[in-house]
Design an enzyme around this catalytic site. Sequence first.
Site, PDB file in Angstrom:
ATOM      1  N   CYS A 112       0.815  -1.231   0.000  1.00 30.31           N
ATOM      2  CA  CYS A 112       0.000   0.000   0.000  1.00 30.31           C
ATOM      3  C   CYS A 112       0.843   1.273   0.000  1.00 30.31           C
ATOM      4  O   CYS A 112       0.368   2.342  -0.373  1.00 30.31           O
ATOM      5  CB  CYS A 112      -0.924   0.010   1.212  1.00 30.31           C
ATOM      6  SG  CYS A 112      -1.972  -1.430   1.215  1.00 30.31           S
ATOM      7  N   HIS A 276      -3.960   6.628   1.449  1.00 27.74           N
ATOM      8  CA  HIS A 276      -4.240   5.284   0.943  1.00 27.74           C
ATOM      9  C   HIS A 276      -5.663   4.870   1.342  1.00 27.74           C
ATOM     10  O   HIS A 276      -6.129   5.164   2.441  1.00 27.74           O
ATOM     11  CB  HIS A 276      -3.217   4.305   1.502  1.00 27.74           C
ATOM     12  CG  HIS A 276      -3.548   2.897   1.174  1.00 27.74           C
ATOM     13  ND1 HIS A 276      -3.685   2.464  -0.115  1.00 27.74           N
ATOM     14  CD2 HIS A 276      -3.826   1.833   1.967  1.00 27.74           C
ATOM     15  CE1 HIS A 276      -4.007   1.181  -0.107  1.00 27.74           C
ATOM     16  NE2 HIS A 276      -4.102   0.777   1.147  1.00 27.74           N
ATOM     17  N   ASN A 306     -10.022  -1.199  -1.991  1.00 26.20           N
ATOM     18  CA  ASN A 306      -8.591  -1.008  -1.765  1.00 26.20           C
ATOM     19  C   ASN A 306      -7.834  -1.534  -2.983  1.00 26.20           C
ATOM     20  O   ASN A 306      -7.892  -2.725  -3.282  1.00 26.20           O
ATOM     21  CB  ASN A 306      -8.178  -1.773  -0.500  1.00 26.20           C
ATOM     22  CG  ASN A 306      -6.701  -1.635  -0.182  1.00 26.20           C
ATOM     23  OD1 ASN A 306      -5.928  -1.072  -0.957  1.00 26.20           O
ATOM     24  ND2 ASN A 306      -6.303  -2.163   0.971  1.00 26.20           N
TER      25      ASN A 306
END
Length: 349
Positions: A112, A276, A306
């Site tokens: 990430c 993020h 995500n």
Amino acid sequence: MATTVMGSGFALGEHEVTNEALKRVCDTSDEWIKERTGIATRYYVADGTSTSDLGVRASQAAIADAGLTASDIDYVVFATMTPDYYFPGSGALLQTKLGLGKVPTLDIRQQCTGFIYGLQVADALLRAKAAKRVLLVGAEVHSGFMPWRDHGMVFGTTDARPTAAEYEFNTRYRDRTVLFGDAAGAVVLTSSEGPRGLLDVVLHSDGQYAEKLYVPSGFKFRPYITEEMIKEGRHIPEMDGQRVFRVAVSKLPEVVHEVLDKSGLKLEDISLLLAHQANLRLNEAVQKALGLPDDKVYNNIQKYGNTTAATIPILYDECKKAGRIKPGDLICFLALGAGFHWGAALLRA
Ligand code: ACO
């Protein structure tokens, strides 16, 4: 001289997947997913589309946005945790598919936080004059690690349904599978004179958390994947979601303050926080801890889920094209993920 963004772009998997669609393969609900994560939809690739393919589409958009052609790119930094193959990395595949010539390609794997690590690497390459225009790509095809045998069940393109045993197996992973989507984002970076550009990057890693979010199969086993391991689901990420959540809520505000201190700037100087997209509740907690108003934060996890290394370049591209980023704005990029790796970067637009 400072590192500036010349252009950006993104690409999504071909199939939109709603929370309702996921109910066909595991025991979940739209209410649970929306309430705990904020996610309403995500995208999965069509069979045969790989991480480098999505990266190519995002890169073409970014190169066109920069007013350039492929031959202007002289270095590729590719961030992903879901490469086309175990090896080689996806950077070389993207280079050839894009027709970039024999330029160097570097694969990085900070999950990430891959995009923020990539910014620092690209900045160093530009400062060292190893490159003039770096293509930085964050791309993921997470649908490859979903436990169900046929994505057609999710896409609604087949009448097949999981057996009771398969449904139970899929449900074991529902806290993770509902989170992820397939996408890519890319930026073209160069060195420019003037006040614009990357001001500072602060990065951290802490390997003590490596097994709080990881894929348990790998080259410490011989062979690295067996039928037994697949039956046990060891090719699917393991995640201690609450631990990740707790560490993120404490580390993310901290690293924003660190990068601001390093630059001699204050929280009020931030025009836009692009964090993020792992969980909307998590981002709201970070926003609250920082005391930032809603108009200084943008989230899009509701639409895409995500997408790991792709989230930040997608956020940037959407905001840029929507006119939310104006010349002189101070943009703060922020992320934490598997590793654990985390960090923040400041960019003067
Ligand atoms: N649908 C319905 N119920 C579910 C689902 C689902 N998809 N998933 C879990 N549940 C159930 C659980 O079984 C549990 O039920 P029980 O109380 O009867 O046992 C209950 O919901 C609570 O489960 P938790 O896992 O405790 O739920 P939590 O509120 O912690 O949410 C989540 C889980 C969304 C994963 C959250 O912990 C999270 O987002 N953590 C952070 C993730 C993250 O930031 N990852 C890093 C980035 S990813 C990367 O680096 C690759």
